[in-house]
Structure formats: C-alpha cells, structure tokens
Design an enzyme around this catalytic site. Structure first.
Site, PDB file in Angstrom:
ATOM      1  N   HIS A 292       0.820  -1.211   0.000  1.00  0.00           N
ATOM      2  CA  HIS A 292       0.000   0.000   0.000  1.00  0.00           C
ATOM      3  C   HIS A 292       0.853   1.260   0.000  1.00  0.00           C
ATOM      4  O   HIS A 292       0.453   2.281  -0.566  1.00  0.00           O
ATOM      5  CB  HIS A 292      -0.948  -0.015   1.197  1.00  0.00           C
TER       6      HIS A 292
ATOM      7  N   HIS B 151      -4.250  -5.077 -11.216  1.00  0.00           N
ATOM      8  CA  HIS B 151      -2.910  -4.643 -10.804  1.00  0.00           C
ATOM      9  C   HIS B 151      -1.862  -4.943 -11.875  1.00  0.00           C
ATOM     10  O   HIS B 151      -1.050  -4.082 -12.224  1.00  0.00           O
ATOM     11  CB  HIS B 151      -2.506  -5.329  -9.497  1.00  0.00           C
TER      12      HIS B 151
END
Length: 421
Positions: free
Chosen positions: A262, A392
């Site tokens: 993150h 992603h």
C-alpha cells in the site's frame, strides 16, 4: 572501483521504457493478461467469474460476484478499448449493466458487496466497493458508455451522503444494507482506492470537487499520519481517526500491521495527484519518494526477493507470503516517479522488479500472474485461491508505456489525441 547497486553503468544507462524491445515486451504481457482473463471471466448470466490458476471459472454453477471484481473488470476493459483491443467494449457493456441492474440496491440505494444467481450474498455497503463503482463509471465515460454518467452521479451522491465525513476529509467504512452502522472501524485502504477513483472522476468530468476530496484524503492518510510514522502507512484507525495498532481483521482486506504494497500504491497515486493539482503541493512528491524507498528498505526480502505481505510495527514480517499485487504496484510507482526524478534508483528498481516478475510471478505455462508465493517463492494459495483479477498486473504493464500526466487512461488518451485534452 566498487559498483553502486543503485546506480546504472554507463553502458546500460538508458531507461528501459524508451527501448523498443521493452515496450514490445510490455504490450505482449498486457495482451497475454487480456487473453487469460477476458473470455473466461465473462459470465453469461451477468457479471464476471473469478478464475482458477488455469483460467477456469471458480464455482461456475452459481458464481458469487463481488462488486470490486465487477468494477475492476469494467475499468480494465475500458483500458482495452482505449488501446484498441477488439471485444473490449462488449465487456464494458456487460459489466456496466450488471453493476447498474444487480449490484445497485434499488430499494435503499448504494451498491451491495456480493450476489449470486439467487440474490444478495453479502448485502453490506462498503466504502471500498463504492470507490471502485466510481472508478468504473469514470472509466466507462471515457469510452462513451450510456450508463456512465448515471453511475458517476449515483456513486457520487451515495459517497457524499452516506460515506463522506466532512470533519476529517475521508470516508466512513461500512454500513448494513439499510445504512445502519455496522462498526466504528476506519481504514486507509478504502480511502486510498477512493483517492484513485476521485482522480479518475475529475479527469472524466472536469469537476474540481473530486480533486479537492482526493487531496483531503491524501493529506489525512499520508501527510498527517504516514509521514510521521517514518513513511509507513497506518492501515487501521478508531472512529476518531486515532491510530489502532492492535487491530486484527481480514487477512485479505484488513491485515494487521503495515502493508508495504500500500505504501508503493500510494507513492504512485501521490505523484499522480501532484500532477493533477498543478504541481502545487511539494509534500506529495516528498512523501511519494519516502514511501517508495521505505517500502523497498523494509518490505523487500533481501534473501529471496519479493515483498513480504505485512510487517509489524517493529518492521518485522508478520505474513511472509509474497503476493503479485505489491510487485505490480511497485513497477507502476517506479515508472511514474522515475519519469520525473531522473535518479538511477528508480530505474534500477524498475528493472529489478520486472526481473522478479518475469522469473517468479508471471505464470508462463498457464497465463496470468501467480497470485501468491511462499517466502521461498514457491506458488501457493493460503490467502488467495486462483488468479483474482486483471487490474494490478495490467496497469503495471501499461503505465510505463504512456505519458505520466495523470491516470493511465488519461495518458493513453493524451498519447492518441494530444490536441483534444
């Protein structure tokens, strides 16, 4: 003379992103990802299947459709349409209709987390899911889908009315189907993805309020929290947004401790926000660099390679599994930041990350990327079953190919139609 591992030799100095072979490699990898996911994911009853390791639908008889899976596929199919992949527009339409007709709760408003052929499975209303609804609508608008404006307007109204906390400049986390409070938990993950979606909505509509909200979230999560924690991103908070270091939640969506992936994701989003905000906030780029370098220093396994999934507050690994998405996000961040900072460090890591992906993460035999590896880099499935989504990995392949003047979709449009932006 000792070789500096963070410097490039003069004989191999130029950025990979400018080299024809590497650009071809990236587009080939993107095409293979589309090949693996698109046709097999399409559920004829509506929405999309999640796929096994060999690309077959999981639970094909009565598949559960989660809202973030539906919306991410819409976003990725939009990218496919923008780069000229045939068949993408039909997938956008398939996903948008399921989102509007099934995920949207016509009685209470908002979008339910999951459903199957028989109805709702989890009828809660999650900020994380609504962030991706807004992203899907914003992306679909770029390819002219007829439901895009409705989805954008509806998601915007629900986020503003139900989730947005004006006092702190971030969203509340979750509610029941009828908007009763489920918990007082506050989390950064949903707010991070909402930042991404708000920027996309700003690019699609030109409405400055989206960008203002994105800036407020980034200020809270990064400038007022992560920067003071040595650029470690705090994941979990109490209702008053005080840090909750003891929180234990879902290993997949709310893992304990810190998540290096993150920090890497935020590092790219902050640079993107800096660009969209007319390069006014220098703290954004300072934080982006700090987050990237700290995630590399603390999260990268110096013995086997790959990013540990989570760390405790003493910077020691909790979950030692290596997931696909932190590598993908690190590639995108290295490409984005490296386009502005001509420091060899970002290009060195861009190459190292692609080496790792090529040798360990990409499934050359069956397609897609391995979702999870053990600490010793053996494919496993303790946390994730199958290959969860396209989102992603696809962006890791394509971000390096396009101008870093906003989001990936913005960059694709700018490259194709520079005079129309």
């Amino acid at each position: 003379m000792t070789h500096d591992p963070n410097r490039l030799p003069e004989t191999n100095w130029g950025a990979w992103q400018s080299r024809p072979f590497h650009r071809q490699y990236l587009m080939t990898q993107a095409s293979r990802l589309f090949d693996f996911f698109e046709a097999s994911s399409l559920n004829p009853k509506g929405g999309f299947f999640e796929l096994s390791d060999d690309g077959q639908p999981l639970s094909p008889e009565n598949s559960v459709r989660q809202v973030h899976v539906t919306t991410r596929m819409i976003h990725c199919a939009t990218i496919g349409s923008l780069i000229g992949r045939p068949g993408s527009d039909e997938i956008v339409d398939h996903g948008m209709r399921y989102l509007w007709e099934k995920h949207r709760d016509q009685r209470h408003g908002g979008y339910v987390w999951s459903l199957d052929d028989d109805g709702y499975v989890d009828d809660s209303k999650q900020a994380y899911g609504h962030a991706f609804v807004l992203l899907a609508g914003a992306s679909a608008k770029l390819v002219g889908h007829p439901l895009a404006d409705q989805v954008i307007a509806d998601a915007t109204e629900v986020i503003e009315k139900r989730f947005w906390d004006k006092k702190v400049g971030a969203v509340r986390e979750e509610f029941g189907n009828d908007w009763r409070q489920i918990s007082t938990y506050r989390g950064q993950n949903s707010n991070m993805h909402l930042t991404e979606a708000l920027m996309a909505a700003y690019e699609a509509t030109g409405e400055a309020e989206y960008l203002k909200k994105a800036t407020k979230i980034a200020d809270l999560i990064i400038n007022r929290n992560a920067a003071k924690l040595d650029y470690r991103v705090a994941e979990h908070f109490h209702e008053d947004w005080s840090l909750n270091k003891d929180y234990l939640g879902s290993e997949m969506f709310r893992p304990a401790g810190t998540t290096p992936g993150h920090a890497l994701e935020w590092s790219r989003l902050l640079f993107q926000l800096f660009v969209l905000c007319c390069k006014e906030h220098s703290w954004m780029t300072e934080s982006a660099r700090g987050l990237f370098r700290q995630a590399i220093e603390l999260g990268w396994d110096k013995v086997h390679g790959g990013f540990f999934y989570t760390l405790d507050w003493n910077n020691q690994p909790i979950m030692r599994e290596k997931l696909w998405w932190p590598v993908a996000e690190a590639i995108g961040a290295a490409a984005y930041i490296g386009a502005y900072d001509k420091d060899d460090y970002y290009q060195v890591w861009y190459r190292k990350l692609w080496d790792f992906a090529e040798n360990h993460v990409i499934d050359h035999e069956r397609g897609g990327w391995h979702s999870e590896l053990t600490e010793q880099l053996v494919p496993t499935s303790r946390l994730f079953v199958g290959k969860p989504d396209l989102y992603h990995a696809l962006q890791a392949c394509l971000i390096p190919l396009y101008p870093v003047t906003g989001s990936l979709t913005h960059g694709i449009i700018e490259a194709d139609h520079p005079k129309r932006l």
